[in-house]
Design a protein around this motif. Sequence first.
Motif, PDB file in Angstrom:
ATOM      1  N   GLY A   1       0.630  -1.434   0.058  1.00  0.00           N
ATOM      2  CA  GLY A   1      -0.008   0.203  -0.040  1.00  0.00           C
ATOM      3  C   GLY A   1       0.469   1.424  -0.153  1.00  0.00           C
ATOM      4  O   GLY A   1      -0.395   2.071  -0.182  1.00  0.00           O
ATOM      5  N   THR A   2       2.234   0.812   0.199  1.00  0.00           N
ATOM      6  CA  THR A   2       3.099   2.097   0.538  1.00  0.00           C
ATOM      7  C   THR A   2       4.597   2.365  -0.695  1.00  0.00           C
ATOM      8  O   THR A   2       4.888   2.198  -1.278  1.00  0.00           O
ATOM      9  CB  THR A   2       3.199   2.646   1.592  1.00  0.00           C
ATOM     10  N   TYR A   3       4.833   0.316  -0.134  1.00  0.00           N
ATOM     11  CA  TYR A   3       6.207   0.589  -0.696  1.00  0.00           C
ATOM     12  C   TYR A   3       5.902  -0.847  -1.764  1.00  0.00           C
ATOM     13  O   TYR A   3       5.129  -2.139  -1.461  1.00  0.00           O
ATOM     14  CB  TYR A   3       7.452  -0.120  -0.011  1.00  0.00           C
ATOM     15  N   VAL A   4       6.308  -0.841  -2.905  1.00  0.00           N
ATOM     16  CA  VAL A   4       6.756  -2.006  -3.710  1.00  0.00           C
ATOM     17  C   VAL A   4       8.030  -2.804  -3.197  1.00  0.00           C
ATOM     18  O   VAL A   4       9.417  -1.722  -2.755  1.00  0.00           O
ATOM     19  CB  VAL A   4       6.901  -1.734  -4.918  1.00  0.00           C
ATOM     20  N   TYR A   5       8.031  -3.660  -2.743  1.00  0.00           N
ATOM     21  CA  TYR A   5       9.234  -4.739  -2.820  1.00  0.00           C
ATOM     22  C   TYR A   5       9.683  -5.724  -3.565  1.00  0.00           C
ATOM     23  O   TYR A   5       9.158  -6.702  -4.271  1.00  0.00           O
ATOM     24  CB  TYR A   5       9.144  -5.255  -0.793  1.00  0.00           C
ATOM     25  N   GLY A   6      11.186  -5.532  -3.955  1.00  0.00           N
ATOM     26  CA  GLY A   6      11.306  -6.584  -5.013  1.00  0.00           C
ATOM     27  C   GLY A   6      12.915  -5.845  -4.892  1.00  0.00           C
ATOM     28  O   GLY A   6      13.383  -5.409  -5.438  1.00  0.00           O
ATOM     29  N   ARG A   7      13.586  -7.712  -6.040  1.00  0.00           N
ATOM     30  CA  ARG A   7      14.768  -6.917  -6.378  1.00  0.00           C
ATOM     31  C   ARG A   7      14.856  -5.628  -7.173  1.00  0.00           C
ATOM     32  O   ARG A   7      13.555  -6.026  -8.031  1.00  0.00           O
ATOM     33  CB  ARG A   7      15.443  -8.186  -6.430  1.00  0.00           C
ATOM     34  N   GLY A   8      15.702  -5.473  -7.789  1.00  0.00           N
ATOM     35  CA  GLY A   8      15.381  -3.217  -8.645  1.00  0.00           C
ATOM     36  C   GLY A   8      14.172  -2.681  -8.226  1.00  0.00           C
ATOM     37  O   GLY A   8      14.173  -2.514  -9.463  1.00  0.00           O
ATOM     38  N   ALA A   9      13.410  -2.848  -7.177  1.00  0.00           N
ATOM     39  CA  ALA A   9      12.643  -2.091  -7.151  1.00  0.00           C
ATOM     40  C   ALA A   9      13.452   0.115  -7.099  1.00  0.00           C
ATOM     41  O   ALA A   9      12.684   0.704  -7.515  1.00  0.00           O
ATOM     42  CB  ALA A   9      11.659  -1.836  -5.356  1.00  0.00           C
ATOM     43  N   THR A  10      14.053  -0.099  -6.569  1.00  0.00           N
ATOM     44  CA  THR A  10      14.495   0.448  -6.580  1.00  0.00           C
ATOM     45  C   THR A  10      15.951   1.098  -7.634  1.00  0.00           C
ATOM     46  O   THR A  10      16.406   2.099  -8.795  1.00  0.00           O
ATOM     47  CB  THR A  10      15.336   0.870  -5.383  1.00  0.00           C
ATOM     48  N   ASP A  11      16.128  -0.793  -7.968  1.00  0.00           N
ATOM     49  CA  ASP A  11      17.642  -0.079  -8.758  1.00  0.00           C
ATOM     50  C   ASP A  11      17.505  -0.984 -10.028  1.00  0.00           C
ATOM     51  O   ASP A  11      18.190  -2.681  -9.048  1.00  0.00           O
ATOM     52  CB  ASP A  11      19.058  -0.605  -7.417  1.00  0.00           C
ATOM     53  N   CYS A  12      17.084  -0.895 -10.825  1.00  0.00           N
ATOM     54  CA  CYS A  12      16.215   0.606 -11.276  1.00  0.00           C
ATOM     55  C   CYS A  12      15.291   0.454 -12.336  1.00  0.00           C
ATOM     56  O   CYS A  12      14.978   1.118 -13.131  1.00  0.00           O
ATOM     57  CB  CYS A  12      17.568   1.000 -12.247  1.00  0.00           C
ATOM     58  N   LYS A  13      14.413  -0.725 -11.474  1.00  0.00           N
ATOM     59  CA  LYS A  13      13.088  -0.649 -12.148  1.00  0.00           C
ATOM     60  C   LYS A  13      11.914   0.112 -11.820  1.00  0.00           C
ATOM     61  O   LYS A  13      10.751   0.583 -12.462  1.00  0.00           O
ATOM     62  CB  LYS A  13      12.383  -2.508 -12.282  1.00  0.00           C
ATOM     63  N   GLY A  14      12.213   0.230 -10.478  1.00  0.00           N
ATOM     64  CA  GLY A  14      11.218   1.313 -10.174  1.00  0.00           C
ATOM     65  C   GLY A  14      11.523   3.001 -11.064  1.00  0.00           C
ATOM     66  O   GLY A  14      10.493   3.692 -11.852  1.00  0.00           O
ATOM     67  N   PRO A  15      12.672   3.467 -11.685  1.00  0.00           N
ATOM     68  CA  PRO A  15      13.534   4.615 -12.956  1.00  0.00           C
ATOM     69  C   PRO A  15      12.794   3.981 -14.149  1.00  0.00           C
ATOM     70  O   PRO A  15      12.364   4.631 -14.388  1.00  0.00           O
ATOM     71  CB  PRO A  15      14.527   4.577 -12.168  1.00  0.00           C
ATOM     72  N   VAL A  16      12.687   2.874 -14.107  1.00  0.00           N
ATOM     73  CA  VAL A  16      12.375   2.319 -15.396  1.00  0.00           C
ATOM     74  C   VAL A  16      10.841   3.262 -16.091  1.00  0.00           C
ATOM     75  O   VAL A  16       9.830   3.847 -16.925  1.00  0.00           O
ATOM     76  CB  VAL A  16      12.019   1.095 -15.632  1.00  0.00           C
ATOM     77  N   VAL A  17      10.262   2.809 -14.694  1.00  0.00           N
ATOM     78  CA  VAL A  17       8.652   2.613 -15.139  1.00  0.00           C
ATOM     79  C   VAL A  17       8.237   4.086 -14.662  1.00  0.00           C
ATOM     80  O   VAL A  17       7.480   4.340 -15.018  1.00  0.00           O
ATOM     81  CB  VAL A  17       7.699   1.627 -13.619  1.00  0.00           C
ATOM     82  N   MET A  18       8.317   5.133 -13.539  1.00  0.00           N
ATOM     83  CA  MET A  18       8.729   6.019 -14.499  1.00  0.00           C
ATOM     84  C   MET A  18       8.845   6.788 -14.650  1.00  0.00           C
ATOM     85  O   MET A  18       8.046   7.980 -15.081  1.00  0.00           O
ATOM     86  CB  MET A  18       9.995   6.614 -13.305  1.00  0.00           C
ATOM     87  N   MET A  19       9.879   6.140 -15.918  1.00  0.00           N
ATOM     88  CA  MET A  19       9.986   7.536 -16.968  1.00  0.00           C
ATOM     89  C   MET A  19       9.126   6.872 -18.384  1.00  0.00           C
ATOM     90  O   MET A  19       8.374   7.620 -18.830  1.00  0.00           O
ATOM     91  CB  MET A  19      11.780   6.675 -17.441  1.00  0.00           C
TER      92      MET A  19
END
Length: 414
Positions: free
Chosen positions: A122-140
């Motif tokens: 509900g607040t955070y997405v957990y998993g390998r790459g969530a920050t580095d760097c699949k989260g930024p990919v999805v943001m873009m």
Amino acid sequence: MPQQFTCAQVQEAVRTLGDEALQWLQDMIEFESVQGNEAGVQDYTRQVMEHVGLTPQYREIPDSLMGDPEYSHNENEMPYAGRYNVVDTWGADEGRSVILQSHTDVIPGGEWQEAFTPRFDGTYVYGRGATDCKGPVVMMILALAALKKLGFEPRGRIESQFVIEEEVGGNGALALIRQGCKADAVIIGEGSLLNVFPANRGALWFKLTTYGKSLHMGRRNEGVNAIEKMMEAARHILDYEQELIRESLNYPLFERYEAPVQICLGMISAGNWPSMVPDECTMEGGVGFLPNKSKSQIEHELEQAILRTDDEWLRGHYKLTFDKLRNDAYESDPNHPLVVGLHQTAVECGIDSEIFGWNVSCDARLYAKLGGMTTMVYGPGTIADAHAAGEKVEWRQVIDGAAALALTLSRWCG
């Protein structure tokens, strides 16, 4: 007339796509996209881009890249057949251009059993790459999808690049730069907490081997202990670290860091029997440094530090190499209009954002140093979560970051 959007308009377009984008991120995390296993996530990324109206293509990486002097060699090198970068070009060449870049490769999950089983609380997405760097990919991708939804037609070219092998030193990015990619500026998607970083620390890995003379423990005094020689070398290396820190304090954009640079002695091995004097000792480590030094300077200064020893044996019986990670530091103009524009737009959209230097190394330096382009880092998440067991990204940051990025692109390329 250039198309004019408000922050509220862009935020609403992003919000309507939010649930779909959340699924993109969770789907991407499921791919165990470690080095050599990137094909699945790259295919999925291409499909998502096509789904939102983009026209991405695979960009081959030639095996000849391994002979490039800037290539980052590693212990798991393999051919590039079937392993691609994903690249999309949208817009005309009638205005200012930009490259959006991030990476889909990740480090292994290690002992984290749920690394590739995504979870949203509900607040955070957990998993390998969530920050580095699949989260930024999805943001873009979400930013571009929102602009498509708003009917934006860029006058300047927006080139999106989602690459592999960032985690081993940036070989995917290097391939695109050698293939001639060019733009007026570059935004690299990494976990910056939505701050804007126009400068990055460098990182140089080294391998030091000291040599001795092996004898039985009972004749120890007639031998030469390679471990003891390594201890002497390490003492001088750590003295050099203190010099490097003093020379780097209060360097522009990095003033907030008490110790903006560092030397890490990371691995050491020697000997094969407890009662034998070892004749060889190997240590591997890394040097973090700021743009006031080049990697060639660091290589030279590190060797000179070892040679300060009064130990004549050590001076003639060591080998120092730099065969793996060799990331230069870089700095772009913090007053460049896109650096300022991205920051101001983030603030306009309610984001607590600053402009400063990042004491981390990533692909950005390749676009700045080799490509000669103004380059900045921007994205959701924090480096504190990258590579960690329990890696996570705050979903709200992905949404907010996408809205600010979309509005910035509409103004830069409109």
